[in-house]
Design an enzyme around this catalytic site. Structure first.
Site, PDB file in Angstrom:
ATOM      1  CE1 TYR A  66       0.712 -11.507   1.005  1.00  0.00           C
ATOM      2  CE2 TYR A  66       2.776 -11.089   2.138  1.00  0.00           C
ATOM      3  CZ  TYR A  66       1.413 -10.886   2.004  1.00  0.00           C
ATOM      4  OH  TYR A  66       0.769 -10.055   2.887  1.00  0.00           O
ATOM      5  CG  PHE A 215      -2.540  -1.542   1.387  1.00  0.00           C
ATOM      6  CD1 PHE A 215      -1.558  -2.400   0.894  1.00  0.00           C
ATOM      7  CD2 PHE A 215      -3.857  -1.780   1.023  1.00  0.00           C
ATOM      8  CE1 PHE A 215      -1.891  -3.474   0.066  1.00  0.00           C
ATOM      9  CE2 PHE A 215      -4.199  -2.848   0.194  1.00  0.00           C
ATOM     10  CZ  PHE A 215      -3.223  -3.691  -0.278  1.00  0.00           C
ATOM     11  N   PRO A 216       0.686   0.968   4.328  1.00  0.00           N
ATOM     12  CG  PRO A 216       2.886   0.710   5.093  1.00  0.00           C
ATOM     13  CD  PRO A 216       1.699  -0.070   4.598  1.00  0.00           C
ATOM     14  CG  LEU A 223      -0.993   7.071   1.118  1.00  0.00           C
ATOM     15  CD1 LEU A 223      -0.237   7.416   2.393  1.00  0.00           C
ATOM     16  CD2 LEU A 223      -2.483   6.958   1.372  1.00  0.00           C
TER      17      LEU A 223
END
Ligand SMILES: NC(=O)c1ccc[n+]([C@@H]2O[C@H](COP(=O)([O-])OP(=O)(O)OC[C@H]3O[C@@H](n4cnc5c(N)ncnc54)[C@H](OP(=O)(O)O)[C@@H]3O)[C@@H](O)[C@H]2O)c1
Length: 292
Positions: A66, A215-216, A223
């Site tokens: 990252y 990616f919750p 989402l």
């Protein structure tokens, strides 16, 4: 464990011998755009990390890829020396190219280099948990993980790693890893709309192994679903709160690492994940993933 940690939604989980809050923090979004380079708001990034710890979070997920290096350096600047209760989980197995891609880097020398980069940039002598990241940007890919995983087992024997896990892995690769050495976590993409690991999650729960969905909240594209919006508005909550609360209620071995570069969003997510979903809510939300 502080009283603050005890009051975080979801309580705690044990990774090997390390107790962590089930509500953790994913640090990927702290680097610059495309997870490359420094953040536009460096002080803001440091503030998010400090607030995570102030809120009682004891699980931070990161990777030296990252930035590259930047996110780990921010973690060190914000939080070093680390409290004994804080556990930083990292991953190795991919690097960055000049276009911002994530080419795999799983040869023994790549993995040794990555472990040392993590140790140096985080300012640690031992990494608490290292996940071997498999597959590619399209997701998990079949194939043996024996060589790279055995390299990490060797680094674990040398005392550089406390516990191992796998990421972006197929169920077969999880089983192969477990036949070589114990693992404490599997970190794969999973959320309300991406339910491909349902069976694996239940199996891991029986074995006492954590499942850590990346990616919750949907990752780079939030989402979106009419059922999610409907449940959220009925409960007077945000879709993010519902998505996180659903994960906590889905299985006790699920640990949350939602990412954010905003202190306000971090606080909102901690407060929102404690939402109690009824049987009716759960049934409605369950249909989202089943219908895609
Ligand atoms: N193993 C792997 O291969 C892998 C791959 C990807 C990620 N990960 C890990 O998983 C962690 C989580 O994934 P992620 O951060 O990419 O995706 P995510 O947690 O699903 O979503 C993060 C996005 O949601 C936004 N967000 C968060 N809280 C919000 C709120 N309350 N209101 C509005 N927007 C909100 C964030 O924007 P703001 O910054 O504006 O809040 C950010 O754009 C990462 O940080 C990383 O540690 C692992």
């Amino acid at each position: 464990m502080s009283t603050l940690s005890a009051s975080l939604p979801g309580g705690t989980w044990t990774l090997g011998d390390l107790t962590v809050t089930r509500f953790g923090y994913g640090a990927m979004q702290l680097a610059g755009p495309g997870v490359m380079g420094p953040p536009a708001d460096r002080d803001g990034a440091l503030a998010v990390l400090r607030e995570a710890v102030n809120l009682g979070i004891t699980h931070i997920d990161t990777a030296d890829a990252y930035g590259p290096h930047i996110t780990n350096q921010l973690i060190r600047e914000a939080l070093h020396p680390y409290s004994d209760s804080l556990h930083i989980v990292t991953k190795v197995g991919a690097v960055r190219d000049e276009q911002g891609g994530w080419p795999p880097a799983r040869k023994p020398e790549d993995l040794r280099r990555a472990v040392h980069h993590n140790l140096d940039n985080l300012g640690l002598e031992t990494l608490d948990v290292v996940n071997l990241r498999l597959g590619d940007a399209q997701g998990p890919q079949p194939g043996s993980l024996a060589e790279p995983f055995e390299t990490l087992v060797e680094l674990q024997r040398q005392g550089l790693i406390r516990h191992l896990g796998v990421s972006n892995a197929t169920a077969e690769q999880v089983a192969e890893a477990r036949s070589i050495a114990p693992i404490v976590s599997v970190q794969n993409m999973y959320n309300l709309a991406h339910r491909q690991d349902d069976e694996l999650i239940d199996e891991l729960a029986e074995q006492g192994i954590a499942y850590v969905p990346f990616f919750p909240l949907g990752g780079f594209s939030p989402l979106q679903s009419s059922a999610l919006t409907a449940v959220a508005s009925r409960l007077d909550a945000t879709p993010m709160s519902v998505a996180l609360a659903w994960l906590l209620q889905r299985s006790p071995n699920i640990l949350l690492i939602p990412g954010t570069s905003s202190v306000a969003h971090l606080r909102e997510n901690v407060a929102g994940a404690g939402l109690q979903l009824s049987g009716e809510d759960l049934a409605e939300l369950d249909r989202i993933g089943r219908s895609v």
